[in-house]
Design a protein around this motif. Structure first.
Motif, PDB file in Angstrom:
ATOM      1  N   LEU A 151      28.745  41.276  31.300  1.00  0.00           N
ATOM      2  CA  LEU A 151      29.069  42.001  32.522  1.00  0.00           C
ATOM      3  C   LEU A 151      30.439  41.661  33.082  1.00  0.00           C
ATOM      4  CD1 LEU A 151      25.671  41.658  34.453  1.00  0.00           C
ATOM      5  CD2 LEU A 151      26.399  43.509  32.932  1.00  0.00           C
ATOM      6  N   VAL A 152      30.886  40.416  32.874  1.00  0.00           N
ATOM      7  CA  VAL A 152      32.020  39.909  33.652  1.00  0.00           C
ATOM      8  C   VAL A 152      33.334  40.618  33.337  1.00  0.00           C
ATOM      9  CG1 VAL A 152      33.415  37.905  34.212  1.00  0.00           C
ATOM     10  CG2 VAL A 152      30.949  37.651  33.971  1.00  0.00           C
ATOM     11  N   THR A 153      33.755  40.639  32.073  1.00  0.00           N
ATOM     12  CA  THR A 153      35.072  41.201  31.763  1.00  0.00           C
ATOM     13  C   THR A 153      35.182  42.672  32.161  1.00  0.00           C
ATOM     14  OG1 THR A 153      35.343  39.603  29.967  1.00  0.00           O
ATOM     15  CG2 THR A 153      36.825  41.495  29.993  1.00  0.00           C
ATOM     16  N   PRO A 154      34.196  43.524  31.854  1.00  0.00           N
ATOM     17  CA  PRO A 154      34.295  44.904  32.341  1.00  0.00           C
ATOM     18  C   PRO A 154      34.386  44.988  33.867  1.00  0.00           C
ATOM     19  CG  PRO A 154      32.667  44.761  30.590  1.00  0.00           C
ATOM     20  CD  PRO A 154      33.040  43.357  30.940  1.00  0.00           C
ATOM     21  N   ALA A 155      33.665  44.105  34.574  1.00  0.00           N
ATOM     22  CA  ALA A 155      33.709  44.139  36.038  1.00  0.00           C
ATOM     23  C   ALA A 155      35.081  43.728  36.562  1.00  0.00           C
ATOM     24  CB  ALA A 155      32.627  43.218  36.612  1.00  0.00           C
ATOM     25  N   VAL A 156      35.669  42.696  35.960  1.00  0.00           N
ATOM     26  CA  VAL A 156      37.011  42.278  36.378  1.00  0.00           C
ATOM     27  C   VAL A 156      38.024  43.377  36.062  1.00  0.00           C
ATOM     28  CG1 VAL A 156      38.832  40.553  36.081  1.00  0.00           C
ATOM     29  CG2 VAL A 156      36.442  39.834  36.078  1.00  0.00           C
ATOM     30  N   ALA A 157      37.871  44.008  34.893  1.00  0.00           N
ATOM     31  CA  ALA A 157      38.783  45.093  34.521  1.00  0.00           C
ATOM     32  C   ALA A 157      38.658  46.266  35.496  1.00  0.00           C
ATOM     33  CB  ALA A 157      38.504  45.548  33.092  1.00  0.00           C
ATOM     34  N   ARG A 158      37.439  46.575  35.927  1.00  0.00           N
ATOM     35  CA  ARG A 158      37.268  47.653  36.910  1.00  0.00           C
ATOM     36  C   ARG A 158      37.958  47.310  38.228  1.00  0.00           C
ATOM     37  NH1 ARG A 158      31.946  47.700  34.834  1.00  0.00           N
ATOM     38  NH2 ARG A 158      31.181  46.511  36.633  1.00  0.00           N
ATOM     39  N   ALA A 159      37.811  46.055  38.640  1.00  0.00           N
ATOM     40  CA  ALA A 159      38.467  45.625  39.873  1.00  0.00           C
ATOM     41  C   ALA A 159      39.982  45.676  39.734  1.00  0.00           C
ATOM     42  CB  ALA A 159      38.009  44.209  40.243  1.00  0.00           C
ATOM     43  N   ALA A 160      40.488  45.319  38.557  1.00  0.00           N
ATOM     44  CA  ALA A 160      41.932  45.388  38.312  1.00  0.00           C
ATOM     45  C   ALA A 160      42.420  46.836  38.346  1.00  0.00           C
ATOM     46  CB  ALA A 160      42.255  44.730  36.973  1.00  0.00           C
ATOM     47  N   LYS A 161      41.653  47.739  37.731  1.00  0.00           N
ATOM     48  CA  LYS A 161      42.033  49.149  37.734  1.00  0.00           C
ATOM     49  C   LYS A 161      42.050  49.713  39.156  1.00  0.00           C
ATOM     50  CE  LYS A 161      39.179  50.556  34.376  1.00  0.00           C
ATOM     51  NZ  LYS A 161      38.552  51.496  33.390  1.00  0.00           N
ATOM     52  N   ALA A 162      41.123  49.264  39.986  1.00  0.00           N
ATOM     53  CA  ALA A 162      41.093  49.719  41.374  1.00  0.00           C
ATOM     54  C   ALA A 162      42.347  49.290  42.130  1.00  0.00           C
ATOM     55  CB  ALA A 162      39.849  49.177  42.073  1.00  0.00           C
ATOM     56  N   LEU A 163      43.003  48.232  41.636  1.00  0.00           N
ATOM     57  CA  LEU A 163      44.250  47.756  42.231  1.00  0.00           C
ATOM     58  C   LEU A 163      45.480  48.378  41.578  1.00  0.00           C
ATOM     59  CD1 LEU A 163      43.340  43.965  42.583  1.00  0.00           C
ATOM     60  CD2 LEU A 163      43.506  45.647  44.437  1.00  0.00           C
ATOM     61  N   GLY A 164      45.268  49.282  40.634  1.00  0.00           N
ATOM     62  CA  GLY A 164      46.385  49.984  40.011  1.00  0.00           C
ATOM     63  C   GLY A 164      46.719  49.585  38.603  1.00  0.00           C
ATOM     64  N   VAL A 165      45.992  48.662  38.009  1.00  0.00           N
ATOM     65  CA  VAL A 165      46.260  48.253  36.629  1.00  0.00           C
ATOM     66  C   VAL A 165      45.891  49.387  35.675  1.00  0.00           C
ATOM     67  CG1 VAL A 165      45.588  46.662  34.769  1.00  0.00           C
ATOM     68  CG2 VAL A 165      45.953  45.789  37.091  1.00  0.00           C
ATOM     69  N   GLU A 166      46.755  49.651  34.705  1.00  0.00           N
ATOM     70  CA  GLU A 166      46.462  50.626  33.663  1.00  0.00           C
ATOM     71  C   GLU A 166      45.860  49.897  32.465  1.00  0.00           C
ATOM     72  OE1 GLU A 166      48.653  53.866  30.680  1.00  0.00           O
ATOM     73  OE2 GLU A 166      49.789  52.958  32.330  1.00  0.00           O
ATOM     74  N   VAL A 167      44.651  50.234  32.094  1.00  0.00           N
ATOM     75  CA  VAL A 167      43.969  49.613  30.961  1.00  0.00           C
ATOM     76  C   VAL A 167      44.009  50.584  29.794  1.00  0.00           C
ATOM     77  CG1 VAL A 167      41.812  48.647  30.100  1.00  0.00           C
ATOM     78  CG2 VAL A 167      42.492  48.245  32.487  1.00  0.00           C
TER      79      VAL A 167
END
Length: 390
Positions: A151-167
């Motif tokens: 669960l953790v890495t996808p959740a952190v990535a979602r939070a990063a994307k919400a801050l504008g990170v392009e994945v």
């Protein structure tokens, strides 16, 4: 194709890369996270999920304790608890020599302010009646915890994307170089990225990125077998680990028992495979039931592994490149990266944004591989491959 410019490119969509992207975005940096597969697919999502503080490399404690504080605040940080559970960690010894090793580990932990309980055989029998008499001593760290790595890495990535990170997933970096205007990266699908700072968090594939800048480390791929049993009545609260590495297990509230079986086994980063030999499943269950006889009738329902990167001294590389300004490495976590992941991401963001971090990272410099580095005894003990294969 037009080059996509950004402040920072992070190569590797595991936990280290995701946390680094998250903290950089919180500081206002524009970040592109490039992952050759999907976020969290390798060791970040397939590990045991231990957030163990006791028994770590002494030089890692400032980083480890900083990371644990972030784990304890994970829901507020990213909006998802990810099954974080402050279950405590029980480290068990089977003989006097192992008891002595536990006491040495505990002394280091206590010197950094970690509370450790020292337990003898009678204490174990009273407190954990489900343990067999095989364990003669243990130490217990109540601050240690677990979380669900799936669960953790996808959740952190979602939070990063919400801050504008392009994945960017399914995107393999083929070339990376430093030019006068910054870094240029070329990918297998024809994309081009330019940036001021580059973070190499590519896991077992990070050696290839480092070599593009004339830098190397003897990175070795391997897979730690993991197993989960059918649900069983819930009775094991702490995460339990034998100091000899033969068994590591925990039970989740749904009743399933998760265990890791060492020694580690072969992994193939070319074909992207980390198979678990059936013999390891049987051996892991023998070790488990020797410690917890009540589980002797449990059935294993799934086995898996991931591809992790290991270094011979069992210490990761974290910090700036020694050859290229603006390049930062974070790889070779040797099975310990899950716990320190958020701390590593925070430290890297500070080095990029502020030029330094308050957390001492000198022991993790890639510069140590300019000379010979001795193999740690865990490296020799925890792999079942011949030395020639390393």
């Amino acid at each position: 194709m037009t080059m996509r410019r950004t402040d920072v490119v992070i190569v590797g969509g595991g936990l280290i890369g995701a946390w680094t992207a998250f903290f950089l975005a919180r500081r206002g940096r524009k970040v592109v996270l490039v992952e050759k597969g999907v976020v969290g697919a390798q060791s970040s999502g397939t590990n045991f999920g231990n957030l163990r503080l006791q028994g770590r490399f002494p030089g890692q404690y400032p980083l480890s304790l900083r990371a644990q504080a972030l784990w304890e605040d994970i829901e507020e940080l990213i909006g998802d608890r990810c099954e974080f559970d402050p279950s405590g960690h029980l480290y068990i010894a089977f003989n006097d020599a192992e008891r002595e090793k536990l006491e040495k580990y505990a002394a280091v932990s206590e010197s950094h302010g970690l509370a450790i309980e020292h337990l003898g055989a009678a204490d174990l029998a009273r407190r954990y009646p489900w343990l067999s008499g095989k364990a003669v001593a243990a130490t217990f760290s109540p601050r240690d915890a677990t979380a669900n790595p799936r669960l953790v890495t996808p959740a952190v990535a979602r939070a990063a994307k919400a801050l504008g990170v392009e994945v960017v997933e399914q995107c393999t970096v083929m070339q990376a170089r430093r030019e006068a205007a910054g870094f240029v990266l070329e990918t297998a699908d024809g994309r081009s990225f330019g940036c001021d700072h580059l973070v190499n968090a590519a896991g077992a594939w990070a050696g290839e990125i480092a070599q593009m800048f004339g830098e190397g480390a003897p990175l070795f791929p391997a897979g730690p077998p993991q197993f989960v049993t059918e649900p069983f009545p819930y009775f094991i609260r702490p995460s339990v680990q034998a100091v000899d590495g033969t068994v590591i297990f925990r039970q989740i509230p749904r009743g399933n028992v998760i265990l890791a079986g060492y020694p580690r086994t072969a992994a193939d980063p070319i074909r992207n495979r980390a198979p678990v030999p059936p013999a390891k499943t049987l051996a892991a269950m023998r070790h488990l039931t020797a410690v917890v006889p009540a589980l002797r009738d449990c059935h294993v329902i799934r086995v898996w592994s991931g591809i992790e990167g290991y270094l011979p001294d069992m210490i990761p590389v974290i910090g700036p490149s020694m050859t290229t300004d603006g390049l930062f490495h974070a790889f070779g976590f040797c099975g310990h990266g899950f716990q320190i992941g958020p701390g590593v991401g925070l430290c890297l963001s500070e080095m990029i944004c502020d030029g330094s971090t308050e957390t001492p990272l000198d022991p993790f410099s890639i510069a140590r591989f300019r000379g010979a580095v001795a193999e740690d005894e865990k490296f020799r003990r925890e792999f079942d491959l011949p030395a020639a294969a390393r």
